[in-house]
Design a protein around this motif. Sequence first.
Motif, mmCIF file in Angstrom:
data_model
loop_
_atom_site.group_PDB
_atom_site.id
_atom_site.type_symbol
_atom_site.label_atom_id
_atom_site.label_comp_id
_atom_site.label_asym_id
_atom_site.label_seq_id
_atom_site.Cartn_x
_atom_site.Cartn_y
_atom_site.Cartn_z
ATOM 1 N N ARG A 33 0.728 -0.962 -0.053
ATOM 2 C CA ARG A 33 -0.043 -0.116 0.005
ATOM 3 C C ARG A 33 0.875 1.274 0.080
ATOM 4 N N ASN A 34 0.380 2.254 -0.805
ATOM 5 C CA ASN A 34 1.227 3.570 -1.021
ATOM 6 C C ASN A 34 2.555 3.299 -1.442
ATOM 7 N N TYR A 36 4.785 3.200 -5.140
ATOM 8 C CA TYR A 36 4.726 4.125 -6.622
ATOM 9 C C TYR A 36 5.682 3.196 -7.334
ATOM 10 N N ASN A 162 -11.937 6.805 -4.771
ATOM 11 C CA ASN A 162 -11.021 6.584 -3.596
ATOM 12 C C ASN A 162 -10.480 5.082 -4.023
ATOM 13 N N SER A 164 -8.081 1.474 -4.736
ATOM 14 C CA SER A 164 -6.853 0.930 -4.018
ATOM 15 C C SER A 164 -5.752 1.097 -4.778
ATOM 16 N N HIS A 191 0.687 10.320 -5.087
ATOM 17 C CA HIS A 191 1.095 9.349 -4.619
ATOM 18 C C HIS A 191 1.453 9.852 -3.061
ATOM 19 N N GLN A 193 -0.159 11.858 -1.362
ATOM 20 C CA GLN A 193 -1.432 11.866 -0.487
ATOM 21 C C GLN A 193 -1.912 10.439 0.001
ATOM 22 N N GLY A 194 -1.081 9.273 -0.382
ATOM 23 C CA GLY A 194 -1.316 8.037 0.222
ATOM 24 C C GLY A 194 -1.965 6.927 -0.770
ATOM 25 N N ASN A 195 -1.630 7.243 -1.990
ATOM 26 C CA ASN A 195 -2.467 6.474 -2.947
ATOM 27 C C ASN A 195 -1.277 5.477 -3.606
ATOM 28 N N THR A 196 -1.754 4.256 -3.813
ATOM 29 C CA THR A 196 -0.699 3.375 -4.390
ATOM 30 C C THR A 196 -0.939 3.635 -6.092
#
Length: 226
Positions: A33-34, A36, A162, A164, A191, A193-196
């Motif tokens: 998770r998170n 890049y 939102n 995954s 990325h 901001q916490g996105n995968t």
Amino acid sequence: MDLVIDLKEITREFVVGQQKVRALRGINIEVQRNEYAALMGPSGSGKSTLMNVIGCLDTPTAGSYLLNQKDVSKMVDNELAEIRNTEIGFVFQTFNLLPRYSSLDNVALPLVYAGWSKKDRLERAAEVLEMVGLGDRMDHNPNELSGGQRQRVAVARALVNNPSIILADEPTGNLDTKTSHEIMDLFNEIHAQGNTVILVTHEEDIAEHAKRVIRLRDGLVESQGL
């Protein structure tokens, strides 16, 4: 370990005429998770096939694929469609926007399938368009936007649920150098901001934005950059 993607011994075979083509030959990849990550490889390496498997657009011939601990490798089409709509945000090279829809309506579209009310859909779509710097272009149709603005609309649409993972296929392929850098800056922000984020590209300078590069060759993982 908080794994979003867990691919084990993934193979994908196609029958072309009398021949069996092995596009993927036993792929093992884990994405946290998170993370890049960039997926790279020459033409024929299997990266497009792998992207289709990760994006639940295709199912593997063998092996297991856990997406957020759910085994999607055994799912049927309508289950996969639901996973695509809730878990994955797609960004394509060709933007894939509906020409007669405004930016706002294009971005809100995935929420129609998710069953949101019209008021909530439009509020959420407006919020995400603001986030990607297009608060002043919400009522514009795609033909009234530049290439970079269209790709920002596509990125906003990918983020609206939102999901995954954000799966971006050659997201700068149709853009000039300056606009490409702006779009990659946007992915860096997403990325942060916490996105995968998983980026599929054949360009080294684009892949450099990722924190890890997974290289494919002949249907196998050549290196994972761990």
